[in-house]
Design an enzyme around this catalytic site. Structure first.
Site, mmCIF file in Angstrom:
data_model
loop_
_atom_site.group_PDB
_atom_site.id
_atom_site.type_symbol
_atom_site.label_atom_id
_atom_site.label_comp_id
_atom_site.label_asym_id
_atom_site.label_seq_id
_atom_site.Cartn_x
_atom_site.Cartn_y
_atom_site.Cartn_z
ATOM 1 N N GLY A 184 10.303 0.493 17.311
ATOM 2 C CA GLY A 184 11.590 0.317 16.646
ATOM 3 C C GLY A 184 11.431 -0.406 15.320
ATOM 4 O O GLY A 184 10.326 -0.491 14.787
ATOM 5 N N LEU A 197 12.764 0.757 12.622
ATOM 6 C CA LEU A 197 12.258 1.984 11.979
ATOM 7 C C LEU A 197 12.378 1.940 10.461
ATOM 8 O O LEU A 197 13.336 1.417 9.899
ATOM 9 C CB LEU A 197 13.003 3.195 12.531
ATOM 10 C CG LEU A 197 12.862 3.415 14.045
ATOM 11 C CD1 LEU A 197 13.638 4.651 14.476
ATOM 12 C CD2 LEU A 197 11.401 3.530 14.463
ATOM 13 N N GLY A 207 8.136 5.197 7.039
ATOM 14 C CA GLY A 207 6.841 5.585 7.607
ATOM 15 C C GLY A 207 7.045 6.260 8.961
ATOM 16 O O GLY A 207 6.494 7.336 9.224
ATOM 17 N N HIS A 208 7.868 5.651 9.807
ATOM 18 C CA HIS A 208 8.163 6.259 11.105
ATOM 19 C C HIS A 208 8.834 7.631 10.918
ATOM 20 O O HIS A 208 8.521 8.582 11.622
ATOM 21 C CB HIS A 208 9.121 5.370 11.913
ATOM 22 C CG HIS A 208 8.564 4.031 12.296
ATOM 23 N ND1 HIS A 208 9.088 2.842 11.842
ATOM 24 C CD2 HIS A 208 7.527 3.679 13.101
ATOM 25 C CE1 HIS A 208 8.419 1.821 12.359
ATOM 26 N NE2 HIS A 208 7.461 2.297 13.117
ATOM 27 N N SER A 243 5.866 -1.267 6.797
ATOM 28 C CA SER A 243 5.620 -1.848 8.114
ATOM 29 C C SER A 243 6.893 -2.561 8.556
ATOM 30 O O SER A 243 7.618 -3.126 7.726
ATOM 31 C CB SER A 243 4.479 -2.865 8.002
ATOM 32 O OG SER A 243 4.470 -3.704 9.123
ATOM 33 N N ARG A 249 7.043 -5.277 10.027
ATOM 34 C CA ARG A 249 6.882 -6.708 9.738
ATOM 35 C C ARG A 249 7.090 -7.041 8.252
ATOM 36 O O ARG A 249 7.162 -8.215 7.911
ATOM 37 C CB ARG A 249 5.517 -7.199 10.224
ATOM 38 C CG ARG A 249 5.419 -7.276 11.741
ATOM 39 C CD ARG A 249 4.141 -7.956 12.187
ATOM 40 N NE ARG A 249 4.104 -8.210 13.612
ATOM 41 C CZ ARG A 249 3.517 -7.420 14.522
ATOM 42 N NH1 ARG A 249 2.931 -6.302 14.138
ATOM 43 N NH2 ARG A 249 3.533 -7.732 15.802
#
Ligand code: AMP
Length: 275
Positions: A28, A30, A33-34, A182, A184
């Protein structure tokens, strides 16, 4: 988009469809990239299953399991917009029933790079990915090259267990400034995300030097540049097929790095194919 959180319901639906299935496994939070993985999945199968599960098995005690971004409502909107067919978002008891255990010896690939700083990470990753493969039985699974060590470990696991699943790599999706996307990155403020973009710049500079300078010199220079912005975890130039040391720069080479900026760990890589 259908949303399931029970394995039995998901399996009943999938088996009633008799269609090719691809899996995009995520935690999750998201980002684009996802979404790029979902696009690849759509091009390669009839049903795209995206999973959202923050896998406790891959977080060490000192890591950010509790504060890992959880944005299920906005994730659902992004998944619908990307044309996802199924979201599977189980809770922990559904995934790991009390007798569930998984013991896979990864070997060499779990002794290098990220494994040094995160010794339980890849055993946690293989545990959840194997479990999702078992539940969903996809024909195809898409994994990002951003997590390159993870990608090779999953490919190795698929081979070792003779799983009938095709693993497709998806290229690294980046911000305009080059920073690899990312979940993060949400921990970075604006200034920090500008600083973080230097990781990709330094990888690119090193790539230009390959075949012009000795490998030790390239690594030394890159580390000197990285030190200006980050605490270095590793910076390595390896064979991209097996992540072994190489001095042969006529075949596949990958430059990989992990660094810390404040408390945020960033990873990135640059793959070079000499064909
Ligand atoms: P995560 O939710 O971080 O566990 O990532 C789920 C999947 O998305 C993994 O296969 C990652 O490699 C992939 N992924 C994460 N970030 C990126 C990115 N910037 N570009 C491409 N794939 C990515």
């Amino acid at each position: 988009m259908l949303i399931f959180n029970k394995i039995i319901k998901l399996q009943q639906y999938l088996s009633s469809q008799n269609k090719t299935i691809s899996l995009v496994a995520t935690m999750g939070g998201l980002h684009s990239g996802h979404i790029s993985l979902i696009k690849t999945a759509k091009q390669n199968s009839q049903i795209v299953v995206v999973t959202i599960f923050i896998n406790p098995a891959q977080f060490a005690k000192n890591e950010d399991f509790d504060k890992y971004p959880r944005n299920i409502d906005s994730d659902i909107i992004k998944l619908k917009n990307a044309g996802t067919n199924i979201l599977f978002s189980p809770n922990i008891n559904e995934i790991y029933h009390k007798n569930y255990s998984f013991d896979y010896k990864i070997g060499y690939l779990d002794t290098i790079l990220c494994s040094k700083d995160r010794p339980i990470f890849f055993s946690g990753v293989t545990k959840i990915v194997y479990r999702l493969f078992e539940i969903i039985q996809p024909n195809i699974a898409i994994f990002g090259e951003k997590d390159y060590q993870q990608l090779l470990i999953i490919k190795q696991m698929v081979q070792d267990f003779n799983l009938p699943i095709k693993i497709i790599n998806a290229p690294i999706y980046r911000e305009k400034n080059g920073l690899a996307q990312s979940t993060r990155n949400q921990y970075l403020n604006k200034k920090q995300s500008q600083i973080a973009a230097n990781l990709n710049k330094i990888l690119n500079n090193a790539a230009i030097q390959i075949n012009k300078q000795k490998i030790e010199c390239i690594i030394k220079q890159a580390k000197k540049q990285l030190e200006q912005f980050f605490i270095i975890d590793y910076f390595e130039i390896l064979n991209s097929k097996n992540l072994c040391k190489t001095n042969n720069f006529t075949t596949e080479v990958i430059i990989l790095s992990a660094v810390k900026l404040s408390k945020v760990r960033l990873i990135d890589n640059k793959r070079i194919n000499y064909v």
